[in-house]
Design an enzyme around this catalytic site. Structure first.
Site, PDB file in Angstrom:
ATOM      1  N   GLY A  26       1.025  -1.541   0.310  1.00  0.00           N
ATOM      2  CA  GLY A  26      -0.094   0.253   0.296  1.00  0.00           C
ATOM      3  C   GLY A  26       0.751   1.096   0.440  1.00  0.00           C
ATOM      4  N   GLN A  27       0.113   2.274  -0.024  1.00  0.00           N
ATOM      5  CA  GLN A  27       0.853   3.359   0.036  1.00  0.00           C
ATOM      6  C   GLN A  27       1.593   3.605   0.877  1.00  0.00           C
ATOM      7  OE1 GLN A  27      -1.450   6.802   1.398  1.00  0.00           O
ATOM      8  NE2 GLN A  27       0.220   8.292  -0.519  1.00  0.00           N
ATOM      9  N   ASP A  49       1.305  -9.587   1.318  1.00  0.00           N
ATOM     10  CA  ASP A  49       0.072  -8.699   1.310  1.00  0.00           C
ATOM     11  C   ASP A  49      -0.862  -9.175   0.548  1.00  0.00           C
ATOM     12  OD1 ASP A  49      -0.270  -4.976   0.796  1.00  0.00           O
ATOM     13  OD2 ASP A  49      -2.176  -6.713  -0.203  1.00  0.00           O
ATOM     14  N   ARG A  51      -2.502  -8.743  -1.709  1.00  0.00           N
ATOM     15  CA  ARG A  51      -2.059  -8.920  -3.029  1.00  0.00           C
ATOM     16  C   ARG A  51      -0.860  -9.799  -3.640  1.00  0.00           C
ATOM     17  NH1 ARG A  51      -2.221  -2.378  -4.407  1.00  0.00           N
ATOM     18  NH2 ARG A  51      -2.101  -1.393  -2.634  1.00  0.00           N
ATOM     19  N   TYR A 156     -15.042   3.334   9.472  1.00  0.00           N
ATOM     20  CA  TYR A 156     -13.803   3.431   9.559  1.00  0.00           C
ATOM     21  C   TYR A 156     -12.803   4.115  10.962  1.00  0.00           C
ATOM     22  CZ  TYR A 156      -8.410   5.114   8.246  1.00  0.00           C
ATOM     23  OH  TYR A 156      -7.421   5.019   7.794  1.00  0.00           O
ATOM     24  N   LYS A 160     -10.853   1.987  14.266  1.00  0.00           N
ATOM     25  CA  LYS A 160      -9.716   3.361  14.473  1.00  0.00           C
ATOM     26  C   LYS A 160      -9.468   2.823  15.894  1.00  0.00           C
ATOM     27  CE  LYS A 160      -7.017   2.824  11.108  1.00  0.00           C
ATOM     28  NZ  LYS A 160      -6.035   2.239  10.466  1.00  0.00           N
TER      29      LYS A 160
HETATM   30  N1  LIG Z   1      -2.393   6.773   3.780  1.00  0.00           N
HETATM   31  C1  LIG Z   1      -2.799   7.582   5.039  1.00  0.00           C
HETATM   32  O1  LIG Z   1      -2.765   8.621   4.555  1.00  0.00           O
HETATM   33  C2  LIG Z   1      -2.931   7.006   6.610  1.00  0.00           C
HETATM   34  C3  LIG Z   1      -3.803   7.900   7.078  1.00  0.00           C
HETATM   35  C4  LIG Z   1      -3.750   7.437   8.330  1.00  0.00           C
HETATM   36  C5  LIG Z   1      -3.560   6.388   8.963  1.00  0.00           C
HETATM   37  N2  LIG Z   1      -3.111   5.558   7.423  1.00  0.00           N
HETATM   38  C6  LIG Z   1      -3.465   3.468   8.468  1.00  0.00           C
HETATM   39  O2  LIG Z   1      -2.249   3.238   8.026  1.00  0.00           O
HETATM   40  C7  LIG Z   1      -2.060   2.052   7.542  1.00  0.00           C
HETATM   41  C8  LIG Z   1      -1.685   1.764   5.901  1.00  0.00           C
HETATM   42  O3  LIG Z   1      -2.280   2.581   5.134  1.00  0.00           O
HETATM   43  P1  LIG Z   1      -1.924   2.570   3.803  1.00  0.00           P
HETATM   44  O4  LIG Z   1      -2.525   4.217   2.797  1.00  0.00           O
HETATM   45  O5  LIG Z   1      -0.837   2.295   3.536  1.00  0.00           O
HETATM   46  O6  LIG Z   1      -3.020   1.741   2.911  1.00  0.00           O
HETATM   47  P2  LIG Z   1      -3.109   1.097   1.383  1.00  0.00           P
HETATM   48  O7  LIG Z   1      -4.614   1.022   1.205  1.00  0.00           O
HETATM   49  O8  LIG Z   1      -2.252   2.045   0.453  1.00  0.00           O
HETATM   50  O9  LIG Z   1      -2.876  -0.254   1.192  1.00  0.00           O
HETATM   51  C9  LIG Z   1      -2.860  -1.178   2.975  1.00  0.00           C
HETATM   52  C10 LIG Z   1      -3.026  -2.581   2.066  1.00  0.00           C
HETATM   53  O10 LIG Z   1      -3.089  -3.841   3.046  1.00  0.00           O
HETATM   54  C11 LIG Z   1      -3.661  -4.879   1.947  1.00  0.00           C
HETATM   55  N3  LIG Z   1      -4.917  -5.704   2.646  1.00  0.00           N
HETATM   56  C12 LIG Z   1      -5.874  -5.340   2.537  1.00  0.00           C
HETATM   57  N4  LIG Z   1      -6.034  -6.508   3.123  1.00  0.00           N
HETATM   58  C13 LIG Z   1      -5.460  -6.813   3.679  1.00  0.00           C
HETATM   59  C14 LIG Z   1      -5.814  -8.767   4.317  1.00  0.00           C
HETATM   60  N5  LIG Z   1      -6.947  -9.430   4.194  1.00  0.00           N
HETATM   61  N6  LIG Z   1      -5.296  -8.840   4.641  1.00  0.00           N
HETATM   62  C15 LIG Z   1      -3.698  -8.300   4.097  1.00  0.00           C
HETATM   63  N7  LIG Z   1      -3.398  -7.263   3.272  1.00  0.00           N
HETATM   64  C16 LIG Z   1      -4.375  -6.646   3.350  1.00  0.00           C
HETATM   65  C17 LIG Z   1      -4.069  -3.930   0.203  1.00  0.00           C
HETATM   66  O11 LIG Z   1      -3.537  -5.169  -0.350  1.00  0.00           O
HETATM   67  C18 LIG Z   1      -3.333  -2.263   0.877  1.00  0.00           C
HETATM   68  O12 LIG Z   1      -1.888  -3.098  -0.299  1.00  0.00           O
HETATM   69  C19 LIG Z   1      -3.976   2.104   7.461  1.00  0.00           C
HETATM   70  O13 LIG Z   1      -4.028   1.246   8.598  1.00  0.00           O
HETATM   71  C20 LIG Z   1      -4.578   3.021   7.195  1.00  0.00           C
HETATM   72  O14 LIG Z   1      -5.910   2.857   7.900  1.00  0.00           O
HETATM   73  C21 LIG Z   1      -2.854   5.795   6.636  1.00  0.00           C
END
Ligand SMILES: NC(=O)c1ccc[n+]([C@@H]2O[C@H](COP(=O)([O-])OP(=O)(O)OC[C@H]3O[C@@H](n4cnc5c(N)ncnc54)[C@H](O)[C@@H]3O)[C@@H](O)[C@H]2O)c1
Length: 335
Positions: A26-27, A49, A51, A156, A160
């Site tokens: 992910g990001q 992941d 994916r 969401y 959290k």
């Molecule tokens: N990016 C932000 O701005 C942000 C802000 C606050 C909190 N967060 C938290 O940080 C964490 C990561 O965020 P992100 O932006 O990288 O999210 P993202 O959506 O880009 O990546 C999440 C990843 O989790 C994987 N995933 C989904 N279901 C899954 C499962 N059942 N088993 C294993 N992998 C699975 C997806 O394939 C994806 O690659 C999350 O908990 C998110 O809530 C992110």
């Protein structure tokens, strides 16, 4: 300018067992995994992941296909790779979660529970990324305190808050070393954002460079806390290496580097991309989510307890984003 990879190699604890990252594609994971590999050694980090990896892995990179809703898969990977630390990133983000609330509960809550259980059994340290989504409309919106009202109105946010509490429970009841950040919107150029309410900021950079025009799904005056990804990666590793005895909150620390509106971001981009035009086509679902979140955070607990010190403000982040994203887009178009 210091970046995540510039962390001192001698700072804090050195994990002896391997590190597992869930949701690694992910990001955040797309930048956290390389930073951890650089910091601790490539053979010490297992990226995972649900994916399938679409690219060729570099020699020595370890990747596992892992679904966090499957406890046996987690236990098997933790056992086989001798995992001692888990960065649990797998989750559905705010806008996607609102479309699929049942899946969001399953992935965000059952997934976290499965990770904490594995950590309890194998004595692992855990990182849990909470969010500004853990706050709600009854939370003080400006300079939101570390300890305050948390009554979110999104699924969401519910996952959290419940996640923060579950992590605290495992820390106090089972002595699992769980630590967390309440992350704001994260701005980055390496991987696309995964369906959050603050995704507009990343989209704006892409559209500014491609078309000099962006239609934002939030109102131009929507104030939200944000942070550039290098600051988020560094904060994550610093928190995990911090002296546990100094952590008053654990789950989870408020962190942010700036509070900005779409209009302010557009104005800063315009100083580099003359003629850039912002207009707004408001998505009522994402606008109502944004309206329920804080505009700015009090980050003093993170600063006091473990030295949180972000390095990118709006101007520095915008200049770096445009330079790096511009180079990436030119390289892609030249392929
Ligand atoms: N990016 C932000 O701005 C942000 C802000 C606050 C909190 N967060 C938290 O940080 C964490 C990561 O965020 P992100 O932006 O990288 O999210 P993202 O959506 O880009 O990546 C999440 C990843 O989790 C994987 N995933 C989904 N279901 C899954 C499962 N059942 N088993 C294993 N992998 C699975 C997806 O394939 C994806 O690659 C999350 O908990 C998110 O809530 C992110």
């Amino acid at each position: 300018m210091a970046r995540a990879e510039n962390l001192s190699p001698n700072s804090g604890l050195r994990p002896q067992r391997r590190i597992l990252v869930t949701g690694a594609m992910g990001q955040i994971g797309s930048e956290l995994v390389p930073a951890l590999r650089q910091h601790y050694g490539g053979d010490r980090v297992v990226a995972s992941d649900v994916r399938i990896v679409p690219y060729q892995l570099s020699a020595g990179d370890i990747h596992e296909h892992l679904d966090c809703t499957q406890p046996q898969q987690i236990l098997e990977v933790v056992r086989r790779h001798e995992i001692g630390t888990i960065y649990h990133l797998a989750a559905l983000l705010s806008a996607v979660a609102e479309e699929k609330p049942h899946a969001a509960w399953n992935i965000n809550m059952d997934g976290l529970y499965n990770i904490l259980e594995a950590a309890r059994q194998y004595r692992c340290q855990v990182f849990f990324p909470s969010s500004i989504g853990a706050f709600g409309p009854s939370t003080p919106r400006e300079h939101t305190p570390q300890a305050t009202v948390q009554r979110p109105t999104t699924i969401y946010g519910v996952t959290k808050v419940a996640g923060e509490l579950l992590c605290d429970y495992y820390a106090s009841r089972f002595v699992v070393d769980v630590r967390g950040l309440r992350l704001p919107g994260l701005i980055s150029y390496v991987a696309p954002p995964g369906g959050g309410t603050t995704d507009y900021a990343v989209e704006m950079f892409h559209q500014a460079l491609r078309y000099k025009h962006y239609s934002c799904f939030l109102k131009a005056n929507t104030l939200l806390p944000m942070m550039y990804m290098p600051d988020a990666i560094r904060a994550t590793i610093e928190l995990m290496e911090a002296d546990g005895a100094r952590l008053r909150y654990r789950n989870a620390y408020n962190v942010a580097a700036m509070s900005i509106t779409p209009a302010e971001l557009a104005a800063e981009i315009r100083t580099h991309v003359p003629g850039f035009v912002l207009d707004c086509r408001v998505d009522p679902v994402r606008q109502s989510i944004a309206d329920s979140w804080p505009g700015s955070l009090d980050t003093s607990a993170a600063r006091d307890d473990w030295g949180f010190a972000p390095q990118f403000d709006l101007a520095a982040m915008t200049a770096d984003m445009l330079a790096r994203l511009g180079a990436k887009l030119s390289a892609t178009s030249a392929d």
